[in-house]
Design a protein around this motif. Structure first.
Motif, PDB file in Angstrom:
ATOM      1  N   SER B  13     -23.156   4.566  37.123  1.00 29.13           N
ATOM      2  CA  SER B  13     -23.399   5.063  36.213  1.00 29.13           C
ATOM      3  C   SER B  13     -24.139   3.871  35.124  1.00 29.13           C
ATOM      4  CB  SER B  13     -22.060   5.716  35.209  1.00 29.13           C
ATOM      5  OG  SER B  13     -21.406   4.662  35.085  1.00 29.13           O
ATOM      6  N   GLY B  16     -21.383   2.887  32.157  1.00 32.39           N
ATOM      7  CA  GLY B  16     -20.019   2.634  32.500  1.00 32.39           C
ATOM      8  C   GLY B  16     -19.420   1.089  31.823  1.00 32.39           C
ATOM      9  N   LYS B  17     -20.308   0.271  31.761  1.00 31.83           N
ATOM     10  CA  LYS B  17     -19.822  -0.882  31.460  1.00 31.83           C
ATOM     11  C   LYS B  17     -19.357  -1.158  29.933  1.00 31.83           C
ATOM     12  CE  LYS B  17     -21.822  -5.599  31.379  1.00 31.83           C
ATOM     13  NZ  LYS B  17     -22.684  -6.625  31.660  1.00 31.83           N
ATOM     14  N   ILE B  19     -18.733   1.262  27.945  1.00 30.95           N
ATOM     15  CA  ILE B  19     -17.525   2.128  27.692  1.00 30.95           C
ATOM     16  C   ILE B  19     -16.280   1.241  27.930  1.00 30.95           C
ATOM     17  CG2 ILE B  19     -16.443   4.058  28.214  1.00 30.95           C
ATOM     18  CD1 ILE B  19     -19.515   5.214  28.106  1.00 30.95           C
ATOM     19  N   MET B  20     -16.201   0.749  29.174  1.00 34.52           N
ATOM     20  CA  MET B  20     -15.055  -0.098  29.876  1.00 34.52           C
ATOM     21  C   MET B  20     -14.741  -1.142  28.747  1.00 34.52           C
ATOM     22  SD  MET B  20     -12.736  -0.179  32.233  1.00 34.52           S
ATOM     23  CE  MET B  20     -13.373   0.145  33.875  1.00 34.52           C
ATOM     24  N   MET B  21     -15.994  -1.757  28.369  1.00 35.95           N
ATOM     25  CA  MET B  21     -15.561  -2.900  27.212  1.00 35.95           C
ATOM     26  C   MET B  21     -15.296  -2.299  25.890  1.00 35.95           C
ATOM     27  SD  MET B  21     -18.898  -5.061  28.554  1.00 35.95           S
ATOM     28  CE  MET B  21     -18.444  -6.548  27.634  1.00 35.95           C
ATOM     29  N   GLY B  22     -15.364  -1.056  25.890  1.00 35.55           N
ATOM     30  CA  GLY B  22     -14.629  -0.624  24.371  1.00 35.55           C
ATOM     31  C   GLY B  22     -15.659  -0.621  23.407  1.00 35.55           C
ATOM     32  N   ARG B  23     -16.989  -0.668  23.603  1.00 38.50           N
ATOM     33  CA  ARG B  23     -17.954  -0.598  22.557  1.00 38.50           C
ATOM     34  C   ARG B  23     -17.991   0.724  21.965  1.00 38.50           C
ATOM     35  NH1 ARG B  23     -21.973  -4.028  26.514  1.00 38.50           N
ATOM     36  NH2 ARG B  23     -21.603  -5.929  25.744  1.00 38.50           N
ATOM     37  N   LYS B  24     -18.601   0.812  20.618  1.00 35.88           N
ATOM     38  CA  LYS B  24     -18.639   2.176  19.939  1.00 35.88           C
ATOM     39  C   LYS B  24     -19.329   3.088  20.495  1.00 35.88           C
ATOM     40  CE  LYS B  24     -19.013   1.029  15.067  1.00 35.88           C
ATOM     41  NZ  LYS B  24     -19.980   0.962  13.962  1.00 35.88           N
ATOM     42  N   ALA B  25     -18.804   4.064  21.043  1.00 35.06           N
ATOM     43  CA  ALA B  25     -19.556   5.221  21.815  1.00 35.06           C
ATOM     44  C   ALA B  25     -19.051   6.578  21.411  1.00 35.06           C
ATOM     45  CB  ALA B  25     -18.912   4.821  23.357  1.00 35.06           C
ATOM     46  N   PHE B  26     -17.610   6.800  21.033  1.00 36.44           N
ATOM     47  CA  PHE B  26     -17.384   8.215  20.929  1.00 36.44           C
ATOM     48  C   PHE B  26     -17.572   8.622  19.255  1.00 36.44           C
ATOM     49  CE2 PHE B  26     -15.517   6.404  24.699  1.00 36.44           C
ATOM     50  CZ  PHE B  26     -15.656   7.429  25.518  1.00 36.44           C
ATOM     51  N   GLY B 254     -15.682  12.353  25.279  1.00 35.76           N
ATOM     52  CA  GLY B 254     -14.739  11.881  26.126  1.00 35.76           C
ATOM     53  C   GLY B 254     -13.979  13.183  26.971  1.00 35.76           C
TER      54      GLY B 254
END
Lengths: 267, 774, 150
Positions: B13, B16-17, B19-26, B254
């Motif tokens: 995807s 994915g990277k 989001i796994m790294m916890g960047r601002k997304a949601f 999410g």
């Protein structure tokens, strides 16, 4: 839970003094279930840092500090050695590693939770509780007392006798509370059986134990009779996890299975 | 549409990277720090009228910005459903109302500078309720003396059988052939009622929304929604704000599973920001997610099936009762899918009838949820097929093989039943159900294991079910895509389609890259922003890959033609003589220009222009994906407990644009279906309060419940889909309940007809059988 | 009151209230990778590391972290990026809301039990609910990730 003041105790005496000062002060164990309490605490007293998180074996007793996290119990070699490791085995099935890293044995014991999977094994291993003021009291006696204790639990002490044990948690998913938990231990020819999450708190199945401990030989008929007694004489209840009737039936099946396993030397 | 490089190959995807790294997304990650916090008072009663509400003390509290009650809103009935317009759901809800119709319904709302102040303000509001006897039993709801909706200013948008006087949100009836007569003439008839319970979506991200007024004086809203364009429209219609004054952005979501198709906090959040001019934020607590959103529809399905002695299924007759709870969101359409995406599985019947009532009760509403009625219907149908096989003395697999739909065939049901409307006739141009079944039998060593093997106090057994779903709603679901060529030859793909974790941004970028002949990384995706991206109905009805994917394919093809035209102009040759391999345009004489050169020239040097292509797509059919699911269990005969040892699926989703992501959709669906089949259940107090409103009490599958999952895809190509694709989002959830019920029956002889299939029910069944034998 | 803690390798002094939990404290200070899933210790989404061990930050009193080391995914970016590669490889990243929490548990697991087999991985990650994947792909990804560390 609302907390107005946080106090990290410098010693047990300090903690006790703060606890005595207000009826709205309380010791915070692991805090794992604090979200489910609507209590307002004038003061939360923290015992971490007092060295109460060790598991030591001395003079025929395994002493588990009251602040020992469940994860440490799960992985303790000392505890794995006694009674076939039923306590680590039970601890390992409580929610996830994260929760077990914060939830403490002291919290489990003092909270007297109905859903506890540890009280059964501790009852069967004849655990004794070391309190700061009162000194030692048996777990069985402590569980009978009504209300909250105003003392501080220092350690949970288990006689490290030679014996074997059986623990079974019946549950819907790995993260669920038990539908029923069943513990059996045998030491010095004496058998103890505890049933917990009935959904009420764990109790010893005295009548079933009497059947076994009053007979010379735990043969098939005796085991059958004991299992029947366990299901019959212990009180079970309904909740959304299971009915009273189903719990009764499970008690019979697993007490019977557990006793056979212990007789056959399997666990 | 020949496939070459990017489609149907492994591609991780694209997001994915980060989001796994916890960047601002949601959604919540983008909320302004000074956003007011909105908290809602929830009804403690299943049914009551607010007779008096005093907010004066709350308003006096420092930090409280606004308190909203039903008196603050004009009575504009709407539906939160989040569907196209006009909706097939009744307009039976008000932003806030004088009535509360289920425990957890909105009473009033507060916005304050922080959460503590907002909660304090709620405590300071005094409400008097006139409490009514609630309608909690859905089987007694129709024509009950208590009306869940006594008000007269609610309406349906077109005839759906809406009749609130009788507690009916919707009703449906269709019959093909003469069912009564056909059943009478059948050699064998089996009849059974099946019950399914509500299920919680339990997506990991709770519903979240925040809003602000931007510097253009417009309402800017971030929402964890599956339907940003519907949110914009419904806000505008209900709050009477011009639609051009609203911009909705959907950040990363999410998880949705249908639970975020409808509007939740958007209405109150918009109202707070519009009235205060200040930013505001509303994040649902987990309790609110469980109590105050919606669940899957509870149903009772009365099935009758007829067959000849030699196992030809002759008739299917279904009456269903569906519980829509307090509001009729998706009431009709979910129920119709219970028939339309289930019954065509056995298309050779002489007659079929499908009818039912969708009733109001004072329970939490029901709404869209992956499977959308089909999972309920599949449980009933695929259970009764096994029951019929037994009565016929026939192997259940053989019975299915003989009667199930096959490639090139059709079912009259497709023509008769749509979603809220009439349907669309279609032939099964791609249907590899026969292969799925055969391959599944091989993979699971079915013949060696069916029906059971006794091992001491335990029994090992197998069970199976087949299933179908759809790919978007024909003539309703529309997706659009815009692709822009940038200097140096990379592309922007903007799509209305809604990435909610299913991987649609990746899949749609793959389709674009394939059509343009470029690498995946050269397609930069931006999705779901009502100002900047073209329209899309949203992520629901298994539509994104098929509907939005077709739009992307068409837009990319159009842009490709435009680029070839410009290259021909530059190379001074005919368009027809240009060959474009994704990087270089070459004419028949061998002269060439690279994409990079072409795009740079068009940007900076000669006949400068922006090449961009937009295309939209609306399906003219809804090609169903198909699958066969096989479960192997070990049942403890003394306790009724069982372990799922293996779950194997063989699936026809057409071409898998991204095989790993398609597998993820199938397996995620399966495990959600297993949860529904085994332990997911709402429990309610006598007064209608949910007592399983958290993850401690409402159990979803964890790491340890499923020992082995195997998923294979059939080689299949759907001509009308992008590169041969159909859909994969929903179908996985359909077979587990019936497959498991059949396996349990094979192990114990106990037929569970009421979900969930709990050890207690199995044991009680075993005991009952023992009693009957004595 | 003040909280003195080492967050992602940096000593920090944060103003907190006695009843605050780390989930709120960290998010308020822009450690937004720490996500809120349930508030009741039962979903694993808000997992962080305290003294290297995974804990649910929704239930960990901030005051209790005095003097401790706290790690969020912001503090183990290389690890998270590498793990993401394996998740991508198995198609195990769907919505990703739970992934930062899982990344931290996997980080702790790689220190506690680098040779973990599939059962141990499942056992260690049981506290992390995921509604998207069905778990199978996650476990495969973590297995390959751990093998890759050797």
């Amino acid at each position: 839970m609302k907390i107005q003041n946080f106090h990290k105790a410098s010693s047990l005496a300090d903690a006790y003094e703060r606890l005595e000062r207000s009826s709205d002060a309380a010791i915070i164990g692991g805090g794992a279930w604090m979200k489910f309490s609507s209590r307002t605490l004038e003061e939360a007293i923290d015992l971490s840092g007092l060295g109460l998180d060790a598991i030591d074996e001395r003079d025929g007793v395994v002493a588990i500090g009251s602040m020992t996290p469940l994860r440490d119990i799960e992985t303790s070699d000392v505890l794995k050695r006694i009674f076939n490791g039923i306590l680590p085995h039970a601890a390992a099935q409580i929610v996830g590693v994260g929760l077990r890293n914060i939830a403490t044995i002291g919290g489990s014991v003092v909270g007297k939770y109905g859903f506890s999977d540890l009280l059964g094994p501790l009852l069967c291993m004849d655990a004794r509780l070391e309190f700061f003021k009162e000194g030692e009291v048996s777990l069985a006696e402590f569980l009978e007392r009504k209300g909250r204790t105003d003392d501080i639990l220092v350690s949970v002490n288990i006689p490290s006798k030679a014996g074997c044990g059986y623990f079974k948690k019946v549950r819907k998913t790995a993260l669920d509370f038990a539908v029923l938990n069943i513990t059996i231990t045998k030491t010095d020819g004496q058998t103890r059986i505890a049933l917990g999450s009935r959904p009420a708190r764990a109790v010893l199945a005295m009548d079933a134990m009497a059947v076994l401990n009053g007979s010379v030989d735990n043969d098939e008929t005796t085991i059958e009779k004991a299992a029947e007694k366990a299901a019959e004489a212990v009180r079970f209840g309904d909740n959304h996890r299971a009915s009273e009737a189903y719990r009764k039936h499970l008690a019979y099946v697993y007490v019977r299975r557990g006793l056979f396993m212990l007789e056959e030397g399997r666990t | 549409m020949k496939k070459t490089n990017v489609v149907n190959t492994f591609n991780p995807s694209i997001d994915g990277k980060g989001i796994m790294m916890g960047r601002k997304a949601f959604t919540e990650d983008f909320a302004p720090k000074d956003a007011l916090i909105i908290k809602v008072m929830r009804s403690p009663h299943a049914f009551a009228k607010i007779t008096h509400i005093d907010v004066s003390e709350a308003k006096k509290l420092p930090g409280v910005e606004i308190v909203l009650t039903h008196k603050d809103f004009k009575r504009n009935a709407y539906t939160r459903a989040g569907q196209g317009y006009p909706e097939p759901s009744p307009h039976d809800k008000f932003v806030l109302d004088e009535y509360v119709r289920h425990v957890g319904d909105e009473v009033c709302a507060v916005a304050a500078v922080d959460e503590a102040t907002a909660l304090k303000a709620l405590d300071a509001i005094k409400v008097d309720f006139e409490v009514y006897d609630p309608v909690l039993d859905f089987e007694g709801a129709k024509d009950h003396k208590v009306r869940v909706h006594p008000e007269d200013d609610i309406h349906e948008m077109f005839p759906i059988g809406f009749d609130p006087k009788r507690n009916l949100a919707a009703a449906y009836h269709m019959e093909i052939g003469d069912v009564g007569k056909t059943l009478d003439d059948s050699d064998v008839v089996v009849e059974e009622s099946f019950h399914t319970t509500p299920q919680a979506h339990a997506m990991m991200e709770p519903h979240a929304v925040h809003a602000e007024i931007d510097y253009n004086d417009r309402l800017l809203m971030f929402s964890s929604t599956q339907t940003p364009f519907h949110v914009r429209r419904i806000l505008s219609q209900t709050l009477e704000v011009p639609i051009h004054k609203i911009r909705v952005i959907k950040p990363r979501v999410g998880g949705g599973f249908g639970g975020k198709q409808a509007l939740h906090g958007e209405m109150l959040c918009a109202a707070v920001t519009l009235r205060t001019g200040k930013a505001s934020k509303m994040v649902y607590t987990r309790k609110e997610v469980f109590e105050s959103t919606y669940s899957r529809h509870r149903m009772r399905l009365d099935f009758k099936i007829g067959a000849t002695k030699d196992g030809k299924i002759t008739a299917l007759d279904v009456y269903g009762l569906s519980d829509t709870g307090a509001y009729g969101e998706h009431a009709l359409t979910v129920y119709m899918v219970t028939g339309s995406k289930v019954l065509p599985l056995y298309n050779k019947v002489d007659a079929v009838r499908f009818h039912g009532d969708i009733v109001y009760t004072n329970r939490m509403p029901a709404g869209a949820f992956r499977g959308y009625g089909a999972v309920q219907g599949n449980f009933a149908l695929e259970s009764i097929i096994d029951m019929l096989a037994e009565k016929l003395g026939m192997d259940p697999v053989e019975l299915r093989e003989k009667n199930m739909i096959k490639e090139g065939e059709t079912s009259k049901i497709f023509e008769v039943m749509g979603e809220g409307t009439e349907g669309t006739a279609m032939d099964m141009e791609s249907c590899k159900l026969e292969y799925c079944l055969k391959r599944g039998l091989e993979l699971t060593d079915w013949r060696g294991k069916h029906p059971k093997k006794v091992e001491d106090s335990k029994v090992r057994s197998v069970g199976m079910a087949i299933a179908m779903q759809g790919s978007g709603i024909p003539f309703i679901d529309m997706g659009a895509a815009t692709i822009k060529l940038n200097d140096d030859g990379f592309y922007n793909l903007t799509i209305g389609a809604t990435e909610i974790g299913q991987g649609s941004d990746t899949v749609l970028a793959q389709i674009a890259a394939e059509a343009l002949g470029c690498e995946l990384k050269h397609v930069v995706v931006y999705s779901s922003d009502t100002d900047l991206t073209p329209f899309d109905t949203g992520a629901y009805a298994s539509s994104t890959t098929y509907v939005s994917g077709n739009a992307v394919y068409k837009a990319a093809s159009k842009l490709r033609d435009m680029m070839i035209r410009e290259a021909a102009r530059m190379l001074k040759c005919d368009v027809e003589s240009i060959d474009f391999d994704g990087r270089t345009f070459t004419d028949s004489s061998g002269s060439s220009v690279t994409l990079s050169k072409l795009s740079n020239t068009l940007t900076y040097n000669d006949e400068q222009q922006q090449l961009t292509a937009t295309h939209s797509y609306v399906g003219h059919k809804s090609p169903p994906p198909f699958m066969a699911g096989f479960v192997e269990v070990m049942v403890d005969r003394e306790t009724g407990e069982f372990d799922i040892l293996d779950y194997t699926s063989v699936v026809d989703v057409g071409t898998t644009i991204n095989p790993k992501l398609a597998q993820g959709q199938i397996e995620g669906g399966i495990v959600q279906g297993i949860g529904m089949a085994t332990y997911e259940e709402y429990h309610m107090s006598k007064k209608g309060k949910n007592i399983t409103g958290d993850f401690l009490n409402y159990k979803i599958p964890s790491q340890k419940e499923i020992n082995r999952l195997r998923t294979e895809f059939a080689d299949s190509y759907e001509d009308s889909g992008p590169y041969g694709a159909k859909s994969a989002g929903e179908i996985g959830i359909d077979p587990p309940p019936a497959a498991l019920a059949n396996a349990i029956y094979n192990a114990t002889g106990v037929r569970i007809t009421t979900l969930p299939i709990t050890p207690e029910k199995i044991l009680m069944g075993i005991k009952q059988k023992e009693k009957d034998r004595q | 009151m003040k909280l003195h803690a080492t967050i992602n390798g940096r000593k920090r002094v944060l103003e907190i209230q006695p009843g605050d939990v780390l989930l709120d404290t960290l998010r308020d200070h822009d450690f937004i990778s720490v996500r809120r899933g349930c508030d009741s210790t039962s979903c694993g989404v808000c997992t962080i590391l305290v003294e290297g061990k995974p804990v649910p930050s929704c239930t960990y009193l901030s005051a209790r972290a005095e003097g401790k080391t706290i790690t969020t995914v912001e503090g183990v970016q290389d690890h998270a990026a590498r793990l993401a590669g394996f998740f991508g490889g198995e198609g195990a990243d769907q919505c990703g809301f739970c992934n930062p929490g899982i990344a931290l548990s996997v980080y702790a697991l790689s220190n506690e039990a680098p040779d973990a087999d599939e059962d141990t991985i499942r056992h260690y990650l049981t506290g992390h609910l995921c509604r998207c994947t069905g778990y199978h792909s996650q476990v495969q990804a973590v297995k390959k990730y751990l093998e890759g560390l050797k």
